[in-house]
Design a protein around this motif. Structure first.
Motif, mmCIF file in Angstrom:
data_model
loop_
_atom_site.group_PDB
_atom_site.id
_atom_site.type_symbol
_atom_site.label_atom_id
_atom_site.label_comp_id
_atom_site.label_asym_id
_atom_site.label_seq_id
_atom_site.Cartn_x
_atom_site.Cartn_y
_atom_site.Cartn_z
ATOM 1 N N GLY A 46 0.911 -0.983 -0.536
ATOM 2 C CA GLY A 46 -0.023 -0.145 0.068
ATOM 3 C C GLY A 46 0.764 1.105 0.154
ATOM 4 N N ILE A 47 2.597 1.258 -0.361
ATOM 5 C CA ILE A 47 2.901 3.052 -0.853
ATOM 6 C C ILE A 47 2.350 3.293 -1.849
ATOM 7 N N SER A 48 1.649 4.584 -1.205
ATOM 8 C CA SER A 48 2.065 5.680 -2.582
ATOM 9 C C SER A 48 2.451 5.669 -3.990
ATOM 10 N N SER A 49 1.888 6.570 -4.987
ATOM 11 C CA SER A 49 2.765 6.200 -6.083
ATOM 12 C C SER A 49 4.218 7.124 -5.833
ATOM 13 N N GLU A 50 3.958 8.291 -5.528
ATOM 14 C CA GLU A 50 4.813 9.259 -5.392
ATOM 15 C C GLU A 50 5.879 8.508 -4.475
ATOM 16 N N THR A 51 5.871 7.763 -3.680
ATOM 17 C CA THR A 51 7.079 6.962 -2.547
ATOM 18 C C THR A 51 7.645 5.617 -3.497
ATOM 19 N N LEU A 52 6.766 5.265 -4.614
ATOM 20 C CA LEU A 52 6.923 4.182 -5.285
ATOM 21 C C LEU A 52 7.154 4.969 -6.395
ATOM 22 N N THR A 53 7.861 6.316 -7.083
ATOM 23 C CA THR A 53 8.331 6.340 -7.940
ATOM 24 C C THR A 53 9.773 6.471 -7.103
ATOM 25 N N PHE A 54 9.387 7.407 -6.422
ATOM 26 C CA PHE A 54 10.625 7.459 -4.977
ATOM 27 C C PHE A 54 12.360 6.169 -5.768
ATOM 28 N N ILE A 55 11.211 5.665 -4.799
ATOM 29 C CA ILE A 55 12.182 4.529 -4.427
ATOM 30 C C ILE A 55 12.529 3.227 -5.434
ATOM 31 N N THR A 56 11.497 2.804 -6.728
ATOM 32 C CA THR A 56 12.158 2.281 -8.054
ATOM 33 C C THR A 56 13.080 3.266 -8.456
ATOM 34 N N PHE A 57 12.978 4.351 -8.605
ATOM 35 C CA PHE A 57 14.582 5.548 -8.837
ATOM 36 C C PHE A 57 15.680 5.233 -8.227
ATOM 37 N N PRO A 228 11.254 12.133 -9.502
ATOM 38 C CA PRO A 228 10.618 12.186 -8.783
ATOM 39 C C PRO A 228 10.770 13.144 -7.381
ATOM 40 N N PRO A 229 9.978 13.759 -7.051
ATOM 41 C CA PRO A 229 9.944 15.128 -5.986
ATOM 42 C C PRO A 229 10.297 14.163 -4.791
ATOM 43 N N VAL A 230 11.966 15.571 -4.101
ATOM 44 C CA VAL A 230 12.429 14.587 -2.749
ATOM 45 C C VAL A 230 11.216 14.797 -1.358
ATOM 46 N N SER A 231 10.434 15.251 -1.522
ATOM 47 C CA SER A 231 9.678 15.223 -0.324
ATOM 48 C C SER A 231 8.945 13.813 -0.139
ATOM 49 N N ALA A 232 9.205 13.461 -1.727
ATOM 50 C CA ALA A 232 8.917 11.813 -1.605
ATOM 51 C C ALA A 232 9.370 10.690 -0.544
#
Length: 373
Positions: A46-57, A228-232
């Motif tokens: 259940g990770i948010s899409s922004e956070t998922l984008t950040f950890i994938t990046f 991805p935004p740094v805030s993620a």
């Protein structure tokens, strides 16, 4: 041991066009694995899409940086061989438990807490050389090959593995890929053997297109450029409690499994990348493991999946006879581009399952041979 089938060893450089093409082939084989754990975490925790984008990046950036460093030997960091870094499946279950218990910050903190195990083992590896021998490394490689077979067959067949769920079109695509690759490796001339992985992949793609197994759902939906935004950034968890101790122990065991496998991978790549191989260099094993440990620290700081060294792509060296470390440097550059270009990454993610599954079956067979060697 003289390796007559090696056209370019680790210290030699083939033409640039060949370097780029082979680097792309290596990336094709490992890219799915690099982002595998972040994708699983995104789908199950259940990770948010922004956070998922950040950890994938973050996972791709760590892979690019430490794949490059593994191809270098300066400052005692890096084995100097063609070794890719990426998220490691042994950490999957404990990573899921960590995210469910305390989110990605807990995963990052426990990764950082247990990473020193790698440095401790690496520092004292000279004392373990009579225990962690090439024979032990060979056994580890054999176990990896055994574990790859069901994964490859599952990707090839698709469905739930039952006869009713398996489609003949998927079987056909995988069969064309495997037969093309195997026949070219066994009976092709020198030039055909060199390009056999690319020819086999093209034949698999073509067959998948004709049979309706090729889609571009990831590529079509992804933007051309993205950051991805740094805030993620998920951050770190500083409130470690008693209930987390079993989880820390699980991560410690996964770290030890990663160390032993990485040791075997570095031993294997030395054997297959050196034209006149005599014996394992433990200095290079040690330097490679220090680089591996630093990759785990970097992943923890970014809050992404714990990485390790891959051997999935090493049979490509045997297939093509090209072991130049410059392939690793160019492959790292390709990964860096993929980190900032989600649409290009999507094209790779859209590779038909039977094509990559067929490749994994052949790779497992080659790993069996390398393990016994």
């Amino acid at each position: 041991m003289k390796r007559d089938n090696l056209k370019y060893d680790v210290n030699e450089s083939p033409p640039l066009y060949m370097l780029v093409a082979l680097a792309f082939m290596h990336v094709l084989l490992v890219f799915d694995a690099i982002i595998f754990i972040p994708n699983v975490l995104g789908k199950t925790a259940g990770i948010s899409s922004e956070t998922l984008t950040f950890i994938t990046f973050g996972a791709i950036i760590v892979s690019a940086l430490f794949t490059f460093l593994q191809s270098r030997t300066k400052f005692g960091i890096g084995s100097g061989f063609l070794l890719f870094t990426g998220s490691y499946s042994a950490f999957l279950l404990c990573s899921l438990d960590a995210v469910k218990m305390g989110g990605l910050p807990l995963l990052a903190s426990i990764s950082l807490m247990t990473a020193p195990i790698v440095f401790l083992y690496t520092f004292f590896i000279r004392f373990f050389r009579h225990i962690i021998t090439p024979a032990v490394g060979g056994v580890v490689i054999l176990l990896i090959a055994v574990s790859m077979v069901p994964i490859g067959l599952g990707l090839w067949a698709g469905g739930d593995g039952t006869a009713a769920a398996v489609s003949y079109s998927r079987l056909g695509v995988g069969a064309v890929t495997v037969l093309t690759l195997t026949l070219l490796m066994l009976f092709g001339c020198t030039a055909l053997r060199l390009w056999s992985p690319l020819i086999a992949m093209a034949s698999g793609y073509g067959t998948a297109f004709l049979l309706g197994e090729l889609t571009f759902k990831h590529a079509l939906s992804a933007p051309w450029f993205g950051l991805p935004p740094v805030s993620a950034w998920p951050g770190l968890e500083f409130g470690i409690q008693d209930i987390h101790y079993p989880l820390i122990a699980a991560f410690a065991m996964a770290m030890m499994a990663s160390m032993i496998e990485s040791t075997g991978n570095i031993m294997l790549v030395q054997q297959i990348s050196t034209r006149d191989f005599r014996r394992v260099s433990y200095d290079q094993v040690q330097s490679g493991l220090y680089c591996d440990g630093l990759s785990k620290v970097a992943a923890g700081m970014l809050g992404t999946a714990v990485p390790s060294l891959y051997c999935d792509n090493l049979p490509l060296i045997e297939m093509t006879g090209v072991a130049s470390r410059r392939i690793g440097a160019i492959g790292a550059g390709i990964l860096l581009v993929l980190a900032f270009m989600p649409k290009v990454s999507g094209v790779i993610l859209d590779m038909p399952g039977p094509v990559i599954g067929g490749f994994l079956v052949v790779i497992a067979a080659l790993l069996f041979h390398a393990g016994f060697g």
